[in-house]
Design an enzyme around this catalytic site. Structure first.
Site, short mmCIF file in Angstrom:
data_model
loop_
_atom_site.label_atom_id
_atom_site.label_comp_id
_atom_site.label_asym_id
_atom_site.label_seq_id
_atom_site.Cartn_x
_atom_site.Cartn_y
_atom_site.Cartn_z
N VAL A 152 0.84 -1.20 0.00
CA VAL A 152 0.00 0.00 0.00
C VAL A 152 0.88 1.25 0.00
O VAL A 152 0.67 2.18 -0.78
CB VAL A 152 -0.96 0.00 1.21
CG1 VAL A 152 -1.87 1.22 1.17
CG2 VAL A 152 -1.80 -1.28 1.23
N TYR A 153 1.86 1.29 0.87
CA TYR A 153 2.76 2.43 0.94
C TYR A 153 3.51 2.61 -0.37
O TYR A 153 3.58 3.73 -0.91
CB TYR A 153 3.75 2.23 2.09
CG TYR A 153 4.73 3.37 2.25
CD1 TYR A 153 4.34 4.57 2.83
CD2 TYR A 153 6.05 3.25 1.81
CE1 TYR A 153 5.24 5.62 2.97
CE2 TYR A 153 6.95 4.29 1.95
CZ TYR A 153 6.54 5.48 2.53
OH TYR A 153 7.42 6.52 2.67
N SER A 154 4.07 1.54 -0.89
CA SER A 154 4.82 1.63 -2.14
C SER A 154 3.93 2.15 -3.26
O SER A 154 4.34 3.02 -4.05
CB SER A 154 5.40 0.26 -2.49
OG SER A 154 6.28 0.34 -3.59
#
Length: 242
Positions: A152-154
């Site tokens: 999700v962060y990436s």
């Protein structure tokens, strides 16, 4: 040729800690005034008292749509203009996708992506009218490669990278420079969900960098002559290996 920041006015989101605070201190040391944007009113009061009259508090909850929409207008009531906007506020989710919940995903994508787009959209007319400005976004090395332990962060940082580089090309004929800094792991609140053993191993192995090492890169970007745009600076711990 380096340019001076004397007399420049910057606004930095997520300014009460981490990279935002380090960049605030670096810009003030370089002669700028800084509007520190954060939702933590108590922290802002303490920091601005310590830093003096070149630090100006702006209490904004970026995840509240009304508060976010009022950020730029409220800043421009406190200062004459804005030369620099550093969109730095963000949050982190690591682990497998099924280990988080959809509300947390929504919150992270709103802060890491939507808020950046809103803040840039709100400041651009002001900078276009003045014919000059700098917009810097805190991205991540995770926006340059698919990192399986933080999908999700990436993904959010891939989106930010795309947004920054499209806006750079939209605005580069209007006197406005747009770029990003893409750090590897930084010792900050974003790593608060790392397991203690993993965090300690990273510290011991020299696989983390300090916020000030990122702010050094941002200062370099902002002090280049106006005919130069640093479109992205990837800042990694020397021993970082993914």
């Amino acid at each position: 040729m380096a340019e001076k920041l004397d007399g420049k006015i910057a606004a930095i989101t997520g300014a009460a800690s981490g990279i935002g605070l380090a960049t605030t201190e670096a810009l003030i040391d370089a002669g700028a005034r800084v509007v520190m944007v954060d939702r933590d009113e108590t922290a802002l009061a303490e920091i601005t008292a310590r830093l003096g009259d070149k630090a100006i508090a702006q209490v904004t909850d970026l995840l509240d749509p009304d508060s976010c929409a009022q950020m730029v207008p409220e800043i421009l009531q406190k200062v004459e203009h804005l030369d620099i906007l550093h969109c730095n506020a963000g949050t982190y989710i690591g682990g497998d996708l099924t280990e988080t919940d959809t509300a947390t995903i929504d919150r992270m994508l709103n802060l890491n992506v939507n808020v950046v787009m809103k803040n840039v959209r709100d400041v651009v007319p002001h900078m276009i009218e003045r014919g000059t400005g700098d917009i810097v976004v805190t991205a991540s090395v995770a926006g340059h490669m698919p990192i399986q332990w933080e999908p999700v962060y990436s993904s959010s940082k891939w989106a930010v990278t795309c947004f920054v580089q499209t806006m750079r090309r939209q605005l580069n004929k209007r006197g406005i420079r747009v770029g990003q800094v893409s750090p590897g792991p930084v010792i900050s609140a974003l790593l608060s969900d790392w397991e203690p053993d993993r965090l300690q191993r990273a510290k011991d192995s020299g696989s983390l960098i300090e916020p000030s090492e990122v702010s050094d890169a941002i200062l370099f970007m902002l002090t280049r002559s106006r005919n130069v745009t640093i479109r992205d600076m990837i800042v990694l711990p020397t021993n970082f290996d993914i």
